[in-house]
Scaffold this active site. Structure first.
Site, PDB file in Angstrom:
ATOM      1  N   GLU A   1      23.515  25.926  41.701  1.00 58.06           N
ATOM      2  CA  GLU A   1      23.672  27.381  41.839  1.00 58.06           C
ATOM      3  C   GLU A   1      25.138  27.782  41.687  1.00 58.06           C
ATOM      4  OE1 GLU A   1      21.262  29.325  41.802  1.00 58.06           O
ATOM      5  OE2 GLU A   1      19.527  28.313  42.675  1.00 58.06           O
TER       6      GLU A   1
ATOM      7  N   GLU B   1       5.366  34.593  42.622  1.00 57.46           N
ATOM      8  CA  GLU B   1       6.089  33.323  42.472  1.00 57.46           C
ATOM      9  C   GLU B   1       5.212  32.235  41.875  1.00 57.46           C
ATOM     10  OE1 GLU B   1       9.124  33.528  42.083  1.00 57.46           O
ATOM     11  OE2 GLU B   1      10.002  32.312  43.661  1.00 57.46           O
TER      12      GLU B   1
ATOM     13  N   ASP C   1      13.016  23.700  34.196  1.00 59.80           N
ATOM     14  CA  ASP C   1      13.254  24.787  33.226  1.00 59.80           C
ATOM     15  C   ASP C   1      14.565  24.741  32.437  1.00 59.80           C
ATOM     16  OD1 ASP C   1      14.540  25.321  35.635  1.00 59.80           O
ATOM     17  OD2 ASP C   1      13.706  27.312  35.933  1.00 59.80           O
TER      18      ASP C   1
ATOM     19  N   GLU D   1      13.348  36.464  34.568  1.00 57.51           N
ATOM     20  CA  GLU D   1      12.923  35.657  33.412  1.00 57.51           C
ATOM     21  C   GLU D   1      11.998  36.406  32.458  1.00 57.51           C
ATOM     22  OE1 GLU D   1      13.223  34.508  36.433  1.00 57.51           O
ATOM     23  OE2 GLU D   1      14.492  32.719  36.262  1.00 57.51           O
TER      24      GLU D   1
HETATM   25  C1  DMJ Z   1      18.467  32.265  37.916  1.00 57.29           C
HETATM   26  O1  DMJ Z   1      19.417  31.996  38.878  1.00 57.29           O
HETATM   27  C2  DMJ Z   1      18.613  31.359  36.739  1.00 57.29           C
HETATM   28  O2  DMJ Z   1      18.002  31.948  35.664  1.00 57.29           O
HETATM   29  C3  DMJ Z   1      18.054  29.986  36.978  1.00 57.29           C
HETATM   30  O3  DMJ Z   1      18.079  29.168  35.846  1.00 57.29           O
HETATM   31  C4  DMJ Z   1      16.661  30.021  37.517  1.00 57.29           C
HETATM   32  N1  DMJ Z   1      16.250  31.302  37.862  1.00 57.29           N
HETATM   33  C5  DMJ Z   1      17.109  32.181  38.548  1.00 57.29           C
HETATM   34  C6  DMJ Z   1      16.487  33.548  38.636  1.00 57.29           C
HETATM   35  O4  DMJ Z   1      15.131  33.535  38.790  1.00 57.29           O
END
Ligand code: DMJ
EC number: 3.2.1.113
Length: 934
Positions: free
Chosen positions: A147, A388, A294, A406
């Site tokens: 993060e 979610e 992802d 997203e």
């Molecule tokens: C974001 O912080 C980024 O896109 C991350 O890769 C995963 N998703 C969150 C938001 O949903």
């Protein structure tokens, strides 16, 4: 057209040379050409309408950012319900979610480049000065490496990228001297100790002040990390290296990627969700494109675009081929096991996978992108937001929605690729829903439960970093943005990095990488960027023609478990395997099938039935595998049922000034009184009862007459309280928990039970609020005296008349005023987001699920024994349509098999020994899935 990585050229024709050279151009290729050629399909949107929507996005951003800056800054995030900053350590811990908060003004840093995209250059300049003046990156806080990288390092680099662009233009940021880059470098060095593992995979967490190893660090004992956590560093780290010339960052990120690549499951070419950072063993062997994985895939493709290194594209294409072979089950994307990729690992999907259609656009594989996006849009239309997690039959699995961007991201990329105005309409719906359901006087609040419309006191920084960029750009014409967006690549947090970095400081070359590459044949590039100039003019209704067959896929779907079926059995006329949802314990035919699958039925003393499978007792390996699938479905059904039997939450919505329905509180129902799920909602002003516990005849009947009485929990039965307020003339009651500090964020909701006697005499609705939610109403009474609420099973749309009253002249003035009022009204309120009940309930496994050694077991309760366990589901009334859909699915899978011999079931049947060997692994994986957190 902008230039991209490695000085590659961009072509508009079918590739003649190495196909991947075209892929780098995909974003630009699909983004530019299609928009200009679109002539048919959904009605075009006028320039005025687009501008109006763009302005709406700007106003929404001001509302979110303005409230953060006014009421939360320098805290990391805004708590939009209590209108104050979220400071880590001052609020009860929410677990992993809090690892994003490093006391470094997260939202401000994450918003920097959004300000420039939204043409707020002056505000950007101010924001940069604030970051330089106020932000400390040396706090004694343990933060998530992932993060911190994507939000803070990415935010600083995105800010730097646009600061130098502005400086070069000559008007703004003339004073800027790479200060953001210096901060980024400082942060980069702070993250490096996390890579001190033999594998080169980073520890998941680091202490900003003390690093990893020192005792004060309070971290460094972790053994596992998620694949995305270790594989989503290369863009930021390489950009940092190339901006500064310090190659170490790019080297470390490459090493981590190399290790993940080495560890891919070699036969399926898939990666698991969690990996041991010391041994490299897969800890969770399920694999999808959503949570936990992802952005690993996203960064492989984007690293190729940014850095021009073919090895990243080769890896991406290998994985993509595996994803399309196993995980993609259009329009669904379903997790599978890495060792047994034909076996689905779940019957639900998570919201994070909504980014995937956008990535497919970048890859150039438009058709499945359109299909998945359409399916997701229908789920959104059903629930207003993407929950979610949702099941393959599109029911809510996890009901929260933290305002994730997203889906907006994919909508933007699909619009750019197809030019189809349909996607503008989709964006318009997203804007409407955000304003209608998530907007509160002090910002935008995450949805705690999309079914009721209740809120959580949280506004994540990614909402500002990503959502507003994608929505604004969706409606913007080239001249609405002060720079050329195509000169940049979006990171996973939508931060902008300039493509010219590909040719700068290129001191790390492919020879530093350790991996070998599989020779790929041409079929790996089947999905490589279609030429939209050729595609769309030939068939301007292309996107629509792909969406059309899917238009009712959500509404008309029926409960079903695992989609993938044994296709050849159907063709040969054999019966399809028994599905858990169809099972009836009294049906002799079903019992016979169970026996063949090695499943035995044990009647427990308490009346429940337990199913136990011994694969070795199955009639054949195919039956054993059917048995395994049946048991997995049964376990999931059983756990889902348990969740459904847990009560559906109710909503208390404050509808009077200045809330106007914007604050929705999660409430528990009662087993007596008016059932709000069957009757119209009850609306009324609230009044506290005297005595407040409501345990004796009220002394203030005139105050509660015709109102909704507030009563404190405790000292007598709920039913007694209800009778006393009803006798005093109340039209409803809200019981507020006497346990100070309790909240539905942290405690599971429950139903208020009767008193063991006949409660038919209680006719008014009764709801229960935990203390923190109750305080919001009590504080509102103190501040405004007259507080009107709506008791219902689902939050209702806000009253339009109230809306008009709210904004009599200047929209902004009145909003600011509301925000201030809320702020002052809620100073004493301490509502804190916590792990939700949905998440907690996931941890409660079916009671008697007791996998012993090689056994797989599940139990069902007596009420389920003689009936279809899903017959209470809302979709069972669509029987006829179910048959059609099932046929469609069957036909679809048959066609897929015809066109792709690799997916033939026959080739996937495993010998019994191998099934047994994998047995524990499956059970383990299933248990992990249940515990999975996003
Ligand atoms: C974001 O912080 C980024 O896109 C991350 O890769 C995963 N998703 C969150 C938001 O949903």
């Amino acid at each position: 057209m902008s230039e991209a990585g490695g000085g590659r050229g961009f072509g508009y024709s079918v590739p003649q040379r190495a196909p991947w050279s075209l892929v780098a151009a995909t974003a630009a290729l699909c983004l530019v050409s299609a928009t200009s050629v679109w002539t048919a399909g959904a009605s075009p949107m006028s320039r005025e309408e687009k501008q109006k929507l763009g302005n709406q996005v700007l106003e929404m951003f001001d509302h979110a950012y303005g409230n953060y800056m006014e009421h939360a800054y320098p805290a990391d995030e805004l708590m939009p319900l209590t209108c104050r900053g979220r400071v880590r350590g001052q609020e009860p811990s929410r677990g992993d979610v809090d690892d994003a908060l490093g006391k470094f003004s997260l939202t401000l840093i994450d918003s920097l480049d959004t300000l420039v995209v939204l043409n707020k250059t002056k505000e950007f300049e101010d924001a940069v000065r604030k970051v330089l003046r106020d932000v400390n990156l040396d706090n004694d806080v343990v933060v998530s490496v992932f993060e911190t990288n994507i939000r803070v390092l990415g935010g600083l680099l995105g800010g730097h990228s646009l600061a130098i662009m502005l400086k070069e233009k000559g008007e703004y940021m003339q004073w800027y001297n790479d200060e953001l880059l210096q901060m980024a470098k400082q942060l980069g060095y702070k993250l490096l100790p996390a890579f001190n593992t033999t594998s080169g995979l980073p520890y998941p967490r680091i202490n900003l002040k003390f690093g990893i190893r020192k005792p004060e660090a309070r971290t460094g004992t972790e053994t596992d990390t998620c694949t995305a956590c270790a594989g989503t560093l290369i863009l930021e780290f390489a950009a940092l290296s190339r901006f500064t010339g310090a190659t170490i960052f790019e080297e470390y990120a490459r090493k981590a990627l190399d290790f993940l690549w080495e560890k891919r499951q070699r036969s399926s070419n898939l990666v698991g969700v969690t990996i041991n950072i010391h041994t490299g063993d897969w800890v969770r062997k399920d694999s999808g494109v959503g949570a936990g994985i992802d952005s690993y895939y996203e960064y492989l493709l984007k690293a190729y675009v940014l850095l021009g290194d073919d090895s990243f594209l080769e890896r991406f294409n290998t994985h993509y081929d595996a994803i399309m072979r196993y995980i993609s089950q259009p329009p669904l994307l379903l997790d599978v096991h890495i060792h047994k990729p034909m076996l689905n690992a779940r019957t639900w999907m998570d919201a994070l996978l909504a980014f995937f259609p956008g990535l497919q656009v970048l890859k150039g594989d438009i058709r499945p992108a359109i299909e998945t996006h359409e399916m997701l849009y229908q789920v959104i239309k059903k629930h207003n937001f993407l929950p979610e997690a949702f099941t393959t039959d599109f029911r809510v699995h996890w009901a929260q929605h933290p305002l994730r961007p997203e889906f907006a991201e994919s909508t933007y990329f699909l619009y750019k690729a197809t030019g189809d105005p349909y996607y503008l309409e989709v964006g318009k719906t997203l804007i409407e829903n955000l304003n209608k359901y998530a907007r509160v006087p002090c910002g935008f609040a995450a949805m705690k439960d999309v079914r009721t419309g209740s809120h959580e006191d949280r506004m994540d920084s990614f909402f500002l970093a990503e959502m507003f960029k994608y929505l604004y750009l969706l409606f913007a014409d080239k001249e609405d943005v002060i720079f050329d967006i195509e000169d940049y690549i979006f990171t996973t947090e939508a931060h902008l990095l300039p493509l010219w970095l590909s040719t700068t400081n290129q001191r790390i070359s492919k020879k530093n990488t350790t991996s070998e590459y599989t020779e790929l044949d041409d079929s790996n590039f089947d999905w490589t960027c279609p030429n939209t100039q050729i595609l769309f003019p030939n068939d301007p209704l292309y996107a629509q023609s792909i969406r059309e067959p899917l238009k009712n896929v959500v509404d008309k779907s029926c409960p079903r478990g695992v989609i993938r079926v044994r296709e050849e059995s159907f063709r040969s006329g054999a019966k399809p395997p028994l599905r858990a949802r169809d099972f009836m314990a009294t049906n002799p035919e079903h019992l016979e099938i169970l026996k063949k699958m090695g499943v035995s039925l044990i009647h427990l003393k308490d009346g429940r039935v337990q199913l136990v499978q011994h694969a070795i007792q199955a009639a054949s390996s195919i039956d054993a595998e059917d048995g395994l699938r049946f048991m997995q479905e049964m376990i999931e059904l059983s756990s889902q049922q348990q969740k459904e039997q847990q009560l559906p939450p109710r909503a208390v919505q404050i509808v009077s000034h200045p809330f106007f329905g914007r604050v929705v509180l999660t409430a528990g129902p009662a087993q007596f009184g008016l059932d709000l799920s069957k009757h119209k909602e009850t609306r009324g002003f609230v009044a506290s009862s005297k005595p407040y516990n409501g345990c004796s005849e009220l002394t203030n009947p005139e105050a509660v007459m015709g109102k909704i009485a507030l009563i404190q929990r405790g000292q007598c039965m709920f039913a007694e309280k209800a009778r006393n307020i009803q006798n005093a003339g109340a039209i409803g009651g809200i019981v507020i928990d006497d346990n100070e500090g309790s909240s539905s964020d942290t405690a599971p909701l429950f139903q208020m039970a009767g008193d063991g006697k006949d409660t038919d005499d209680i006719t008014i609705p009764m709801l229960f609020l935990f203390s923190k939610e109750g305080s919001i109403i009590l504080d509102a009474i103190r501040e405004y005296e007259e507080v009107e609420v709506l008791l219902s099973d689902k939050a209702k749309d806000r009253d339009p008349e109230m809306e008009n009253e709210e904004q009599p002249s200047s929209e902004n003035d009145s909003q600011n005023q509301s925000a201030e009022q809320i702020a002052s009204s809620s100073q004493e309120v301490d509502l804190v987001g916590q792990e939700s009940p949905e998440e907690s309930s996931l941890n409660s496994h079916p009671e008697s699920l007791s996998p012993a050694d090689t056994d797989n077991a599940a139990s069902i309760s007596p009420s389920e024994q003689n009936s279809n366990p899903t017959e209470n589901h809302e979709t069972t009334s669509l029987d006829g349509e179910c048959t059609d859909l099932d046929n469609q699915l069957q036909e679809q899978s048959e066609t897929e098999e015809d066109s792709n011999p690799n997916v033939s079931w026959g080739k996937k049947v495993q010998p019994i020994d191998s099934i047994l060997a994998d047995w524990n692994e499956d059970i383990e994986a299933f248990e992990m899935m249940e515990k999975d957190e996003l």
